[in-house]
Write a protein that holds these residues in place. Structure first.
Motif, mmCIF file in Angstrom:
data_model
loop_
_atom_site.group_PDB
_atom_site.id
_atom_site.type_symbol
_atom_site.label_atom_id
_atom_site.label_comp_id
_atom_site.label_asym_id
_atom_site.label_seq_id
_atom_site.Cartn_x
_atom_site.Cartn_y
_atom_site.Cartn_z
ATOM 1 N N LEU A 16 44.701 42.995 -30.036
ATOM 2 C CA LEU A 16 44.945 41.562 -30.242
ATOM 3 C C LEU A 16 45.733 41.385 -31.525
ATOM 4 O O LEU A 16 45.236 41.710 -32.607
ATOM 5 C CB LEU A 16 43.625 40.793 -30.354
ATOM 6 C CG LEU A 16 42.542 41.067 -29.306
ATOM 7 C CD1 LEU A 16 41.331 40.155 -29.550
ATOM 8 C CD2 LEU A 16 43.085 40.872 -27.891
ATOM 9 N N GLY A 17 46.976 40.929 -31.426
ATOM 10 C CA GLY A 17 47.837 40.729 -32.599
ATOM 11 C C GLY A 17 48.738 41.930 -32.794
ATOM 12 O O GLY A 17 48.306 43.081 -32.655
ATOM 13 N N CYS A 18 50.000 41.645 -33.062
ATOM 14 C CA CYS A 18 50.945 42.742 -33.260
ATOM 15 C C CYS A 18 51.921 42.369 -34.383
ATOM 16 O O CYS A 18 53.123 42.275 -34.178
ATOM 17 C CB CYS A 18 51.666 43.046 -31.942
ATOM 18 S SG CYS A 18 52.473 44.641 -31.964
ATOM 19 N N GLY A 19 51.346 42.192 -35.572
ATOM 20 C CA GLY A 19 52.159 41.904 -36.757
ATOM 21 C C GLY A 19 52.297 43.174 -37.593
ATOM 22 O O GLY A 19 52.515 44.268 -37.059
ATOM 23 N N THR A 20 52.154 43.028 -38.906
ATOM 24 C CA THR A 20 52.325 44.161 -39.828
ATOM 25 C C THR A 20 51.418 45.333 -39.438
ATOM 26 O O THR A 20 51.869 46.476 -39.328
ATOM 27 C CB THR A 20 51.981 43.712 -41.274
ATOM 28 O OG1 THR A 20 52.804 42.593 -41.590
ATOM 29 C CG2 THR A 20 52.221 44.812 -42.281
ATOM 30 N N VAL A 25 49.660 50.171 -35.497
ATOM 31 C CA VAL A 25 48.616 50.684 -34.601
ATOM 32 C C VAL A 25 49.271 51.156 -33.301
ATOM 33 O O VAL A 25 48.983 52.256 -32.797
ATOM 34 C CB VAL A 25 47.538 49.605 -34.326
ATOM 35 C CG1 VAL A 25 46.599 50.036 -33.201
ATOM 36 C CG2 VAL A 25 46.741 49.304 -35.596
ATOM 37 N N VAL A 26 50.188 50.355 -32.759
ATOM 38 C CA VAL A 26 50.886 50.734 -31.516
ATOM 39 C C VAL A 26 51.654 52.039 -31.742
ATOM 40 O O VAL A 26 51.599 52.963 -30.924
ATOM 41 C CB VAL A 26 51.856 49.612 -31.066
ATOM 42 C CG1 VAL A 26 52.722 50.057 -29.896
ATOM 43 C CG2 VAL A 26 51.065 48.349 -30.703
ATOM 44 N N ARG A 27 52.368 52.120 -32.871
ATOM 45 C CA ARG A 27 53.166 53.336 -33.150
ATOM 46 C C ARG A 27 52.262 54.573 -33.228
ATOM 47 O O ARG A 27 52.529 55.595 -32.592
ATOM 48 C CB ARG A 27 53.937 53.156 -34.471
ATOM 49 C CG ARG A 27 54.790 54.363 -34.848
ATOM 50 C CD ARG A 27 55.549 54.138 -36.146
ATOM 51 N NE ARG A 27 54.709 54.085 -37.321
ATOM 52 C CZ ARG A 27 54.186 55.139 -37.946
ATOM 53 N NH1 ARG A 27 54.414 56.364 -37.499
ATOM 54 N NH2 ARG A 27 53.423 54.985 -39.005
ATOM 55 N N ARG A 52 51.613 36.204 -29.650
ATOM 56 C CA ARG A 52 51.940 34.780 -29.462
ATOM 57 C C ARG A 52 53.312 34.606 -28.836
ATOM 58 O O ARG A 52 53.509 33.744 -28.004
ATOM 59 C CB ARG A 52 51.859 34.048 -30.797
ATOM 60 C CG ARG A 52 50.454 33.580 -31.091
ATOM 61 C CD ARG A 52 50.438 32.504 -32.109
ATOM 62 N NE ARG A 52 51.042 32.959 -33.352
ATOM 63 C CZ ARG A 52 50.764 32.461 -34.534
ATOM 64 N NH1 ARG A 52 49.893 31.482 -34.643
ATOM 65 N NH2 ARG A 52 51.348 32.902 -35.618
ATOM 66 N N ARG A 53 54.274 35.459 -29.280
ATOM 67 C CA ARG A 53 55.650 35.317 -28.772
ATOM 68 C C ARG A 53 56.127 36.665 -28.217
ATOM 69 O O ARG A 53 56.657 37.500 -28.961
ATOM 70 C CB ARG A 53 56.573 34.849 -29.898
ATOM 71 C CG ARG A 53 56.357 33.379 -30.250
ATOM 72 C CD ARG A 53 57.231 32.943 -31.398
ATOM 73 N NE ARG A 53 56.772 33.496 -32.657
ATOM 74 C CZ ARG A 53 55.838 32.941 -33.424
ATOM 75 N NH1 ARG A 53 55.282 31.788 -33.095
ATOM 76 N NH2 ARG A 53 55.465 33.519 -34.535
ATOM 77 N N VAL A 80 38.149 46.599 -28.010
ATOM 78 C CA VAL A 80 39.074 45.541 -28.428
ATOM 79 C C VAL A 80 39.384 45.745 -29.908
ATOM 80 O O VAL A 80 38.468 45.807 -30.740
ATOM 81 C CB VAL A 80 38.444 44.147 -28.192
ATOM 82 C CG1 VAL A 80 39.330 43.051 -28.762
ATOM 83 C CG2 VAL A 80 38.192 43.927 -26.694
ATOM 84 N N VAL A 81 40.665 45.871 -30.225
ATOM 85 C CA VAL A 81 41.105 46.017 -31.617
ATOM 86 C C VAL A 81 41.734 44.689 -32.036
ATOM 87 O O VAL A 81 42.700 44.238 -31.421
ATOM 88 C CB VAL A 81 42.149 47.154 -31.747
ATOM 89 C CG1 VAL A 81 42.686 47.218 -33.185
ATOM 90 C CG2 VAL A 81 41.534 48.490 -31.348
ATOM 91 N N GLU A 82 41.159 44.067 -33.071
ATOM 92 C CA GLU A 82 41.653 42.740 -33.484
ATOM 93 C C GLU A 82 42.387 42.824 -34.818
ATOM 94 O O GLU A 82 41.785 43.175 -35.840
ATOM 95 C CB GLU A 82 40.480 41.757 -33.567
ATOM 96 C CG GLU A 82 40.903 40.341 -33.890
ATOM 97 C CD GLU A 82 40.882 40.030 -35.390
ATOM 98 O OE1 GLU A 82 41.853 39.405 -35.869
ATOM 99 O OE2 GLU A 82 39.909 40.419 -36.056
ATOM 100 N N VAL A 83 43.676 42.509 -34.788
ATOM 101 C CA VAL A 83 44.466 42.428 -36.022
ATOM 102 C C VAL A 83 45.307 41.142 -36.010
ATOM 103 O O VAL A 83 46.485 41.136 -36.346
ATOM 104 C CB VAL A 83 45.343 43.695 -36.250
ATOM 105 C CG1 VAL A 83 44.507 44.834 -36.804
ATOM 106 C CG2 VAL A 83 46.062 44.122 -34.997
#
Ligand code: NAI
Ligand SMILES: N[C@@H](CC=O)C(=O)O
Ligand code: NA
Length: 437
Positions: A16-20, A25-27, A52-53, A80-83
């Motif tokens: 959840l969330g893919c900012g800084t 985390v994805v990488r 969100r976008r 669930v990983v929340e960032v």
């Protein structure tokens, strides 16, 4: 060479969330996929990323992106990983995940410091894991040592630098003399600052971390509202210069202490404020976005944890460490530590906490002035440790460092001194830490 065991059913992860932090985390999940499989005993599969976008996330395979975080949690996922950060919708989403028995890894200190109890209760009810190493001091393994390695000891004090953004700013003010605004802008660009950097500058971020640290260290629920909080907005170039003249540095410290009151009863004090520490103190050499935390425990003695407290990759390292732990628990069965709040100690108000002050004054340079100032300290039962006076024509600079006294007594002393006709200006008032009282 020993062969790797065949991996079991994949552990399915929702991000959840893919900012800084989320981007890193994805990488790491992608780059370390084989090693993670070997370490967990099953593949760790990223099955969805709530954003969100969606059109702003070229780094994530399009088929994984969704704007429906609640739907993603509801689907067939194990962890669930929340960032995302902030209180809502993170709170509602994580409660839903935990209630459904899904393990949660979060970096969200604001949420934990305000609603940690509620999250732990939901985790206990379903038997799910709740891990949050990234929430305090980024990459530094600190919460796992407090929750697990030191679980057999009695912690008496935790003191440290836990906010990278403010440490970055204070280091620059002390070193290059760069302006406050320039430095904050740089910290934001580097991904250290919170979405709203006033959370860093006004001490909210450090206070949330202090609440989490105190809760774990003293087996007591401490919330952000229990923490005395002062940020760095009022730290001036004069404070930094006054510290420098006395061989000290200014740092924003989080301090959690176990205290014994007059009746022998135990309480805790938890506070965040700028303080002067001697340049010889190990925390004085912690610069930039680095964090460092001292832990004192009865049997272990002094321990120090140091490293990168902010930034996408360092924080993602802590998130991945937690992800491996909860994924392993899923694969082999069992769960990590639950909340430990059995001690239920009260939190002592700041006014009753013993502290020390450094006071720097501009005073009239004539006989009797020092005696007048000293009398105000004596009147409030505050003992003076160091006095330095230097004449400058009509005026003199007077620096007083006190011994330990109740914070409220020190505050009243300074208020009264400020009103003395012989005092032209109170140049700097700051607490002093890190040396014998
Ligand atoms: N950046 C850092 O150095 C550190 C951050 N943290 C914590 O990690 C968390 C994330 O921080 P950052 O990545 O820096 O923040 P960020 O602001 O860069 O990223 C958060 C992302 O979540 C997205 N988002 C917001 N609401 C959403 C929703 N309802 N559904 C899906 N996505 C949503 C935003 O669009 C943004 O892309 C925060 O709790 C922060 O306190 C913890 C340690 C260090
Ligand atoms: N904004 C925070 C990020 C890490 O928790 C900081 O500056 O330390
Ligand atoms: Na950490």
């Amino acid at each position: 060479m020993s062969e790797r065991k065949p991996a079991g059913r994949p552990v399915r992860v929702a991000l959840l969330g893919c900012g800084t932090v989320g981007t890193e985390v994805v990488r790491l999940l992608h780059e370390q996929a084989d090693d993670l499989t070997a370490r967990v005993g099953a593949p760790v599969e990223l099955v969805g990323v709530a954003v969100r976008r969606p059109n702003k996330h070229r780094e994530v395979p399009a088929e994984l992106l969704t704007t429906d975080a609640a739907g993603l949690i509801d689907s067939d996922v194990d962890v669930v990983v929340e960032v995302i950060g902030g209180i809502e919708p993170a709170r509602t989403l994580l409660l839903a995940a935990l209630r459904a028995g899904k393990s949660v890894v979060t970096a969200n200190k604001a949420l934990l410091a305000e609603h940690g109890g509620e999250l732990f209760e939901a985790a206990d009810a379903s038997g799910a894991d709740l891990y949050f190493e990234a929430a305090v001091a980024g990459a530094i393994p600190l919460l796992r040592p407090l929750r697990e390695s030191l679980a057999g000891d009695r912690i008496t004090r935790v003191m440290g630098i836990v906010n990278g953004t403010t440490n970055f700013i204070l280091s620059a003010m002390d070193g290059t003399g760069a302006s406050y605004a320039e430095t904050l802008e740089e910290a934001t660009q580097l991904g250290y600052a919170e979405a709203d950097p006033t959370a860093d500058v006004d001490g909210f971020d450090a206070a949330a971390k202090a609440a989490i640290l105190a809760s774990l260290a003293f087996h007591t629920r401490v919330t952000a509202a229990d923490v005395h909080r002062e940020g760095i907005a009022s730290v001036t170039a004069a404070d930094v210069a006054a510290a420098r003249e006395l061989g000290r540095a200014v740092k924003l410290l989080a301090i959690c202490e176990r205290e014994v009151d007059e009746t022998g009863g135990e309480a805790v004090s938890v506070r965040v404020h700028p303080a002067m520490i001697p340049r010889s103190h190990p925390l004085a050499g912690v610069n930039g976005a680095f964090n460092a935390v001292f832990v004192e425990a009865e049997a272990a003695g002094q321990l120090m944890f140091y490293g990168q407290g902010a930034g996408g990759a360092p924080t993602a390292s802590a998130v991945l460490g937690d992800l491996v732990a909860v994924a392993r628990n899923r694969v082999v069965g069992g769960r990590g530590p639950r909340e430990s709040a059995y001690a239920d100690l009260s939190v002592r108000p700041m006014g009753q906490t013993p502290t020390r002050y450094h006071v720097s004054l501009d005073v009239a340079d004539r006989s009797g002035v020092l005696a007048q100032v000293a009398a105000v300290f004596a009147e409030h039962d505050v003992s003076i440790a160091v006095v330095r006076q230097q004449g400058r024509g009509e005026d003199a600079s007077l620096v007083v460092v006190t011994h330990s006294a109740q914070d409220s007594a020190l505050q009243s002393t300074v208020d009264k001194i400020a009103g003395l006709p012989v005092v032209r200006e109170v140049v700097s008032v700051m607490r002093v830490e890190g040396e014998e009282s």
